[in-house]
Design a protein around this motif. Sequence first.
Motif, mmCIF file in Angstrom:
data_model
loop_
_atom_site.group_PDB
_atom_site.id
_atom_site.type_symbol
_atom_site.label_atom_id
_atom_site.label_comp_id
_atom_site.label_asym_id
_atom_site.label_seq_id
_atom_site.Cartn_x
_atom_site.Cartn_y
_atom_site.Cartn_z
ATOM 1 N N TYR A 177 81.871 43.376 120.420
ATOM 2 C CA TYR A 177 81.952 42.094 119.431
ATOM 3 C C TYR A 177 80.917 41.096 119.392
ATOM 4 O O TYR A 177 80.403 40.875 118.331
ATOM 5 C CB TYR A 177 83.415 41.425 119.627
ATOM 6 C CG TYR A 177 83.697 40.228 118.588
ATOM 7 C CD1 TYR A 177 83.933 40.753 117.209
ATOM 8 C CD2 TYR A 177 83.773 39.137 118.938
ATOM 9 C CE1 TYR A 177 84.256 39.708 116.252
ATOM 10 C CE2 TYR A 177 84.118 38.246 118.035
ATOM 11 C CZ TYR A 177 84.377 38.306 116.804
ATOM 12 O OH TYR A 177 84.398 37.440 115.715
ATOM 13 N N ALA A 178 80.692 40.752 120.688
ATOM 14 C CA ALA A 178 79.448 39.834 120.886
ATOM 15 C C ALA A 178 78.194 40.458 120.235
ATOM 16 O O ALA A 178 77.389 40.019 119.260
ATOM 17 C CB ALA A 178 79.083 39.444 122.251
ATOM 18 N N ARG A 179 77.716 41.654 120.453
ATOM 19 C CA ARG A 179 76.629 42.236 119.938
ATOM 20 C C ARG A 179 76.775 42.518 118.269
ATOM 21 O O ARG A 179 75.495 42.224 117.545
ATOM 22 C CB ARG A 179 76.539 43.673 120.407
ATOM 23 C CG ARG A 179 76.310 43.811 121.945
ATOM 24 C CD ARG A 179 76.421 45.139 122.606
ATOM 25 N NE ARG A 179 76.006 45.003 124.030
ATOM 26 C CZ ARG A 179 76.947 45.704 124.900
ATOM 27 N NH1 ARG A 179 77.849 46.446 124.500
ATOM 28 N NH2 ARG A 179 76.677 45.499 126.151
ATOM 29 N N THR A 180 78.138 42.645 117.860
ATOM 30 C CA THR A 180 78.038 42.773 116.455
ATOM 31 C C THR A 180 77.986 41.338 115.787
ATOM 32 O O THR A 180 77.259 41.230 114.768
ATOM 33 C CB THR A 180 79.518 43.028 116.103
ATOM 34 O OG1 THR A 180 79.745 44.474 116.574
ATOM 35 C CG2 THR A 180 79.735 43.262 114.458
ATOM 36 N N LEU A 181 78.285 40.261 116.291
ATOM 37 C CA LEU A 181 78.117 38.812 115.891
ATOM 38 C C LEU A 181 76.507 38.474 116.043
ATOM 39 O O LEU A 181 75.900 37.914 115.205
ATOM 40 C CB LEU A 181 78.601 37.808 117.029
ATOM 41 C CG LEU A 181 80.292 37.556 116.435
ATOM 42 C CD1 LEU A 181 80.723 36.556 117.775
ATOM 43 C CD2 LEU A 181 80.251 36.918 115.209
ATOM 44 N N ARG A 182 75.909 39.251 117.128
ATOM 45 C CA ARG A 182 74.374 38.724 117.174
ATOM 46 C C ARG A 182 73.594 39.557 116.212
ATOM 47 O O ARG A 182 72.695 38.708 115.622
ATOM 48 C CB ARG A 182 73.824 39.579 118.474
ATOM 49 C CG ARG A 182 72.427 39.221 118.895
ATOM 50 C CD ARG A 182 71.995 40.118 120.067
ATOM 51 N NE ARG A 182 72.225 41.371 120.178
ATOM 52 C CZ ARG A 182 72.221 42.191 121.057
ATOM 53 N NH1 ARG A 182 71.921 41.792 122.382
ATOM 54 N NH2 ARG A 182 72.361 43.408 120.768
ATOM 55 N N THR A 183 74.182 40.619 115.719
ATOM 56 C CA THR A 183 73.629 41.359 114.451
ATOM 57 C C THR A 183 73.745 40.365 113.161
ATOM 58 O O THR A 183 73.071 40.391 112.139
ATOM 59 C CB THR A 183 74.023 42.696 114.556
ATOM 60 O OG1 THR A 183 73.766 43.611 115.755
ATOM 61 C CG2 THR A 183 73.114 43.755 113.372
ATOM 62 N N LEU A 184 75.143 40.069 113.131
ATOM 63 C CA LEU A 184 75.508 39.307 112.027
ATOM 64 C C LEU A 184 74.563 38.089 111.835
ATOM 65 O O LEU A 184 74.144 37.776 110.828
ATOM 66 C CB LEU A 184 77.013 38.979 111.994
ATOM 67 C CG LEU A 184 77.684 38.170 110.567
ATOM 68 C CD1 LEU A 184 77.447 39.040 109.615
ATOM 69 C CD2 LEU A 184 78.943 38.031 111.049
ATOM 70 N N GLY A 185 74.440 37.607 112.966
ATOM 71 C CA GLY A 185 73.493 36.267 112.798
ATOM 72 C C GLY A 185 72.050 36.776 112.543
ATOM 73 O O GLY A 185 71.454 35.860 111.893
ATOM 74 N N ARG A 203 75.038 29.472 109.474
ATOM 75 C CA ARG A 203 75.923 30.817 109.679
ATOM 76 C C ARG A 203 75.303 31.799 111.039
ATOM 77 O O ARG A 203 76.112 32.033 111.724
ATOM 78 C CB ARG A 203 75.979 31.711 108.681
ATOM 79 C CG ARG A 203 77.081 32.893 108.815
ATOM 80 C CD ARG A 203 77.132 33.721 107.570
ATOM 81 N NE ARG A 203 78.185 34.809 107.675
ATOM 82 C CZ ARG A 203 78.211 35.918 106.915
ATOM 83 N NH1 ARG A 203 77.109 36.047 105.869
ATOM 84 N NH2 ARG A 203 78.980 36.783 107.043
ATOM 85 N N ALA A 204 74.091 31.661 110.720
ATOM 86 C CA ALA A 204 73.333 32.475 111.955
ATOM 87 C C ALA A 204 73.318 31.664 113.002
ATOM 88 O O ALA A 204 73.741 32.331 114.163
ATOM 89 C CB ALA A 204 71.841 32.704 111.522
ATOM 90 N N HIS A 205 73.148 30.439 113.297
ATOM 91 C CA HIS A 205 73.423 29.614 114.467
ATOM 92 C C HIS A 205 75.029 29.810 115.107
ATOM 93 O O HIS A 205 74.979 29.834 116.283
ATOM 94 C CB HIS A 205 72.969 28.120 114.178
ATOM 95 C CG HIS A 205 73.357 27.573 115.539
ATOM 96 N ND1 HIS A 205 72.560 27.315 116.368
ATOM 97 C CD2 HIS A 205 74.190 26.194 115.687
ATOM 98 C CE1 HIS A 205 72.802 26.412 117.228
ATOM 99 N NE2 HIS A 205 73.990 25.848 116.802
ATOM 100 N N ARG A 206 75.904 29.727 114.100
ATOM 101 C CA ARG A 206 77.164 29.938 114.614
ATOM 102 C C ARG A 206 77.495 31.270 115.194
ATOM 103 O O ARG A 206 78.016 31.333 116.487
ATOM 104 C CB ARG A 206 78.319 29.624 113.382
ATOM 105 C CG ARG A 206 78.493 28.347 112.949
ATOM 106 C CD ARG A 206 79.571 28.155 112.213
ATOM 107 N NE ARG A 206 79.632 29.003 111.182
ATOM 108 C CZ ARG A 206 79.506 28.992 109.878
ATOM 109 N NH1 ARG A 206 78.735 27.978 109.513
ATOM 110 N NH2 ARG A 206 79.434 30.031 109.010
ATOM 111 N N CYS A 207 76.930 32.356 114.635
ATOM 112 C CA CYS A 207 77.092 33.507 115.109
ATOM 113 C C CYS A 207 76.360 33.609 116.361
ATOM 114 O O CYS A 207 76.878 34.264 117.720
ATOM 115 C CB CYS A 207 76.474 34.568 114.102
ATOM 116 S SG CYS A 207 77.582 34.871 112.834
ATOM 117 N N PHE A 208 75.134 33.307 116.678
ATOM 118 C CA PHE A 208 74.276 33.515 117.773
ATOM 119 C C PHE A 208 75.081 32.621 118.915
ATOM 120 O O PHE A 208 75.269 33.010 120.124
ATOM 121 C CB PHE A 208 73.025 32.977 117.508
ATOM 122 C CG PHE A 208 72.187 33.701 116.849
ATOM 123 C CD1 PHE A 208 72.285 35.210 116.786
ATOM 124 C CD2 PHE A 208 70.832 33.297 116.140
ATOM 125 C CE1 PHE A 208 71.509 35.831 115.858
ATOM 126 C CE2 PHE A 208 70.116 33.744 115.305
ATOM 127 C CZ PHE A 208 70.336 35.181 115.450
#
Length: 690
Positions: free
Chosen positions: A479-487, A498-503
């Motif tokens: 899930y963290a790797r997915t968030l990193r990619t979403l960021g 949004r990128a900052h929140r995901c990262f």
Amino acid sequence: MEPTGFVGRDDELKAVRAALERSPLVTLTGPGGVGKSRLALRVAHELYGRFPDGIGFVELSGLREERLLTGTVVGALGLDDGTTAATPERVAGALGGRRFLLILDTCEHLVDACASFVRFLVASCPELRVLVTGRQPLGTREEFVLHVPPLPLPAPGALRGEPEASTGGDALALFAERAAQAVPGFTLGPENLRDVALLCHRLDGIPLAIELAAAQLRSTPLERLVRQVDGLFWTLESAPGDDAADEDIRHRTLRTTVGWSHELCAPLERLLWARLAVFSGGFNLTMAIEVCADERLGPDAVAECLSGLVEKSVVQRVSSSRYDMLDTIREYGAVWLEAVEDIGPLMARHYDCVARLATGAAAAWLSDDQLHWARRVDTERGNIHTALEYCLSTPGQEAAGLRLASTLWGTWLSRGRYTEARHWLERGLSLVTEPVPERAEALWQCAYLLTNQGDSTGALPLLAEAAQIMQLDDDMPGYARTLRTLGTAAMFLGEAERAHRCFTEARQILVAHGLNWDLVLLHVLHAYLHVGLEDYDAALAECDEALRLLRNAPTECWLRSWAGYVKAVARMRLGDADGCVRELRACVERFRQMDDQTGLTNCYELLAWAYTRLHRYAEGALLLGAASRHEDTAKVPRLSALTPGNGLAELEARTREALGAGPFAEHWRRGRSLGVDELVRLARGEPLSL
């Protein structure tokens, strides 16, 4: 590199050289084993100075996916910048008006794809010459076809043993050279001239057939060898009413010779020959044992039989530790393999062998062994494709294929193999549709590639599905790797908050699970975001933290390079042009080692900015020309796009004004034509004559 000495072919070499002078596309055709590939290699060697912009040799015998043709060419020519799609337009844009010779070897199984690809290239690149080898022409209007005949046969006098005839005919010379390799001290003389001449006639002057026969001298005296071959071929000559074309007879001659070599092998050597046919692009002894050994053929027997097959010229030793088989030999083995045993267990062992390689490369991705494993993956590209193709076309093995592709993701990414990676991941995702872990991982990996190829919007639905599966499975690292990619996608779409929140959320999870390697990539991406927000001190801090996490891998190349590059951008924006240059020089060395064209291109652009600030305009113009070779047709935001004003347009205008339009154009054109090694020397600060 030619594995053995080249013999004869003076007339054919002259004909190919003349044809390339008047035609943009020359195709060498002829039956298997006649020497088309060897002739093309010799042409490349002899014409090296005639093509100042380079010669590229692309081996296609192991390629089975037509969709990967252009990507294979792009990779072989070092044109892959990762962010752009591997298209014919990409190749044409890079070659442009360059005087370049492109050799496509073994195209008969990709005729339609090669014809379309080459037709576009020769229409787009007026100075380009293409040399193709295959068992049939491509059938294009631009094509000039040269049929490669067998080697000239000995004069009639040689059949009578007349000494003056011993120097006539390339077939005689080839047999004599290969015989001397098999039996040191062998020479052609009056006592054996007639027997050798008869052999060459019986074998129709086909080089591969002659080499296979010469190899038998290790165990069979020449006189007996002549009797064996004479008895082997009398039926071909005496078949009543046989009006087959010469080409068909030569094909049958070669098949008969290969079959004869097969019969002369020991039973276990024949079994190994058949099993080795599963390899594509070569193998080493360890791989041969891992894949071919079982209760019928033990590890020691594999090593012993492999040595025997090398002595018989069935297997070629292409380096001190690597082996391969010619296509004709491999095809014969593949036919026998289907006849003697179920191929399933063998293919399963081949998959396991490739999977171990992929796992080793993944484990070493951000380590000091990164470059070694990346090069191994490149070497085994054909075997990787074979394993993936087997899994994705065999019912019940699709998830294993997708898992293998996912394991290779990091290595493909660091080598700029975006098109290749997406091809296999997307093919696997089309087959593995259930919400399983293999699908979830492949979804975010494919999405990351999309963001780097300019399609962040297209990445979003993949990431949404991946996140849903990860949450259902309680897979927090995934899930963290997915968030990193979403960021990353949000950052490229201009959604900084949004990128900052995901990262930030991804970082918390990765820290909690101690996943430092995943954190390294995250820190570099977050630094990129900070540069875009003009928070340069934060960007430098993120990069320093990434490098701290890599402290136990001081020779890791890929992410050290990108962290250094983002630091260079920050230093440039802070007005420290000298500091920017220092960072970039270290980056260029590492990017060159990893063959990362994306990184090199970004370095060229940013160095051009720094040199402009330092009033080194001529070097800046050279680097701008070099960067233009990798035009970003996918419109991916390069890091240098974060420069103020109108970006590259403003930089070019400043440099042109300082140099003058004429000198600027001259330096720009020269930079576009410089090789990578010359550009790396320039980036290191070593002077070039301007």
